[in-house]
Write a protein that holds these residues in place. Structure first.
Motif, PDB file in Angstrom:
ATOM      1  N   ILE A   1      44.041  29.960  40.307  1.00 27.46           N
ATOM      2  CA  ILE A   1      42.606  29.791  40.168  1.00 27.46           C
ATOM      3  C   ILE A   1      41.406  30.148  40.613  1.00 27.46           C
ATOM      4  N   LYS A   2      40.687  31.456  40.679  1.00 25.86           N
ATOM      5  CA  LYS A   2      40.245  31.579  41.882  1.00 25.86           C
ATOM      6  C   LYS A   2      38.252  30.479  41.593  1.00 25.86           C
ATOM      7  N   VAL A   3      38.327  29.749  42.324  1.00 25.43           N
ATOM      8  CA  VAL A   3      37.049  28.702  42.652  1.00 25.43           C
ATOM      9  C   VAL A   3      35.561  28.587  44.121  1.00 25.43           C
TER      10      VAL A   3
ATOM     11  N   TYR B   1      32.008  29.531  31.528  1.00 28.38           N
ATOM     12  CA  TYR B   1      32.856  28.884  32.368  1.00 28.38           C
ATOM     13  C   TYR B   1      33.842  28.130  31.315  1.00 28.38           C
TER      14      TYR B   1
ATOM     15  N   ALA C   1      35.443  26.526  37.292  1.00 26.39           N
ATOM     16  CA  ALA C   1      35.220  28.331  37.548  1.00 26.39           C
ATOM     17  C   ALA C   1      34.804  29.406  36.558  1.00 26.39           C
TER      18      ALA C   1
ATOM     19  N   TYR D   1      35.906  31.763  34.632  1.00 24.51           N
ATOM     20  CA  TYR D   1      37.219  32.301  33.532  1.00 24.51           C
ATOM     21  C   TYR D   1      35.973  32.170  32.308  1.00 24.51           C
TER      22      TYR D   1
END
Length: 230
Positions: A133-135, A156, A168, A170
């Motif tokens: 996951i991009k954090v 998010y 995150a 998303y």
């Protein structure tokens, strides 16, 4: 044969999808815009054939192919003929130049089918046990077994883990696609739960050890299918 299309150009993905949907012996698994999406798809689903663009941002198609221990059959697609030698050194089935012509595609598919019949179907992909996951500016590895709940909040998500909560950028749809469908179930527009954490369905509530969450009207049938009594 089950296949992926991996290309950062939407029009290129669409053209290839349009060609392939007329061929009943081939089944599309997913359209991927980059190598990361393809990596996740390969670890979730059985894939026999990979249409792989060469020039993509972050990770090129050939670098991605080198990273795979047991890749499926691969047909490279690109607008640049100079990569042909490199492609065949990687033992690809064929190399298609864009814009792809249908007769040339059919020729490549004929090769792929012959290769597939020679080696037989690939074994099922191993069950995925993590995602990235991009954090902020990092890509964070998350064990699926640590996820207690995914909560959607506008633009998010909050990913509730056993030891912390990650936030995150998303959408819930993106998270739903990223998480394995055999391990997670979206039960509300704002909630995704691990299926093995469901203790009971009590009216309009899903009971889990972590938190009880509501069942959305449009997700009721999915919950009923999962929890139906024989």
């Amino acid at each position: 044969m089950k296949f992926l299309i991996v290309d950062d150009e939407p029009q290129a993905r669409k053209l290839l999808q349009t060609y392939m949907q007329e061929l009943s012996q081939f089944q599309l698994v997913k359209l991927c815009a980059n190598a990361l999406e393809a990596y996740e798809a390969l670890h979730v689903s059985q894939v026999d054939l990979l249409f792989l663009d060469v020039k993509m941002p972050i990770v090129s198609g050939t670098d991605f192919l080198r990273s795979l221990k047991s890749p499926p059959l691969v047909i490279l697609t690109t607008a640049y003929p100079q990569y042909a030698l490199e492609g065949f050194e990687l033992n690809v089935v064929d190399y298609l130049l864009k814009p792809i012509a249908l007769p040339r595609l059919l020729q490549a598919l004929d090769k792929a089918q012959h290769w597939h019949q020679a080696v037989g179907p690939l074994p099922p992909a191993p069950a995925i046990n993590h995602i990235f996951i991009k954090v902020d500016s990092k890509r964070v590895k998350i064990l699926l077994s640590a996820i207690q709940l995914v909560e959607g909040l506008q633009n998010y998500v909050k990913i509730h883990l056993t030891d912390k909560v990650l936030v995150a950028g998303y959408s819930m749809k993106a998270m739903e696609e990223l998480l394995p469908a055999d391990q997670f179930l979206r039960v509300h527009r704002s909630f995704i739960v691990p299926t093995d954490s469901i203790i009971a369905v009590n009216g309009n509530l899903i009971e889990t050890p972590y938190h009880n969450v509501p069942i959305g009207v449009s997700y009721r049938e999915q919950v009923n299918q999962l929890t139906k009594i024989p």
